[in-house]
Motif scaffolding. Structure first.
Motif, short mmCIF file in Angstrom:
data_model
loop_
_atom_site.label_atom_id
_atom_site.label_comp_id
_atom_site.label_asym_id
_atom_site.label_seq_id
_atom_site.Cartn_x
_atom_site.Cartn_y
_atom_site.Cartn_z
N THR A 12 36.40 72.19 34.44
CA THR A 12 37.72 72.22 33.80
C THR A 12 38.63 71.27 34.57
O THR A 12 38.52 71.14 35.79
N THR A 13 39.52 70.62 33.85
CA THR A 13 40.44 69.69 34.51
C THR A 13 41.85 70.26 34.61
O THR A 13 42.73 69.62 35.18
N ASN A 14 42.07 71.46 34.08
CA ASN A 14 43.40 72.06 34.17
C ASN A 14 43.35 73.49 34.71
O ASN A 14 44.22 74.30 34.43
N MET A 16 43.37 74.85 38.39
CA MET A 16 43.46 74.48 39.79
C MET A 16 42.51 75.35 40.61
O MET A 16 42.53 76.57 40.50
N ASP A 68 42.87 69.49 40.62
CA ASP A 68 43.00 70.35 39.45
C ASP A 68 41.66 70.67 38.80
O ASP A 68 41.62 71.40 37.82
N ASP A 69 40.58 70.12 39.31
CA ASP A 69 39.26 70.33 38.71
C ASP A 69 38.57 71.54 39.33
O ASP A 69 38.57 71.70 40.54
N GLN A 105 37.48 70.26 25.28
CA GLN A 105 38.29 71.47 25.12
C GLN A 105 37.43 72.72 25.04
O GLN A 105 36.48 72.78 24.27
N TYR A 109 41.32 75.54 28.09
CA TYR A 109 40.90 74.70 29.21
C TYR A 109 40.51 73.31 28.71
O TYR A 109 39.83 73.16 27.70
N SER A 110 40.95 72.30 29.45
CA SER A 110 40.51 70.93 29.21
C SER A 110 39.26 70.71 30.05
O SER A 110 39.15 71.23 31.16
#
Length: 120
Positions: A12-14, A16, A68-69, A105, A109-110
């Motif tokens: 996930t990139t969003n 933390m 953030d990943d 997506q 979550y991105s």
């Protein structure tokens, strides 16, 4: 029918990464794991293995390349029987890729586009 397992990994990139995500008995691990499990289970129930799918367990969160990943590790299960042609991880990968908008997506979550991994 025999229960078979496969691993599923994504980033996930969003979400933390924090150290409490590393601790399986922490409140953060349990709550985030529940949410992630719900999203992953929902996808797999709609996939080609859906009728045989028995569920996933989030087994860990790891720090990604950027702050953030967060890498997500899950072990998923399905009942293997004669009506299921063999487990086709490449087909499942393609289905999951499509269902996550080309691995961008998963729920709110991105995703890192190059992070989806299915290992049978």
């Amino acid at each position: 029918a025999v229960t078979e397992h496969f691993s599923l990994n994504l980033t996930t990139t969003n979400l933390m990464f924090t150290t409490d995500l590393q601790t399986p008995d922490s409140r953060k691990f349990r709550s985030t794991g529940k949410i992630m499990k719900r999203y992953i289970d929902s996808l797999l129930q709609k996939s080609s293995i859906g009728p045989h799918f028995t569920g996933c367990n989030v087994t860990g969160f790891r720090s990604g390349r950027h702050g953030d990943d967060t890498k997500v590790d899950a072990v998923c299960s399905y009942k293997d029987n004669a009506s299921l042609a063999r487990f086709d991880r490449e087909r499942l990968y393609q289905e999951l890729s499509t269902m996550t908008n080309n691995v961008t997506q998963l729920g709110h979550y991105s995703l890192d586009r190059s992070s989806l991994y299915v290992n049978g």
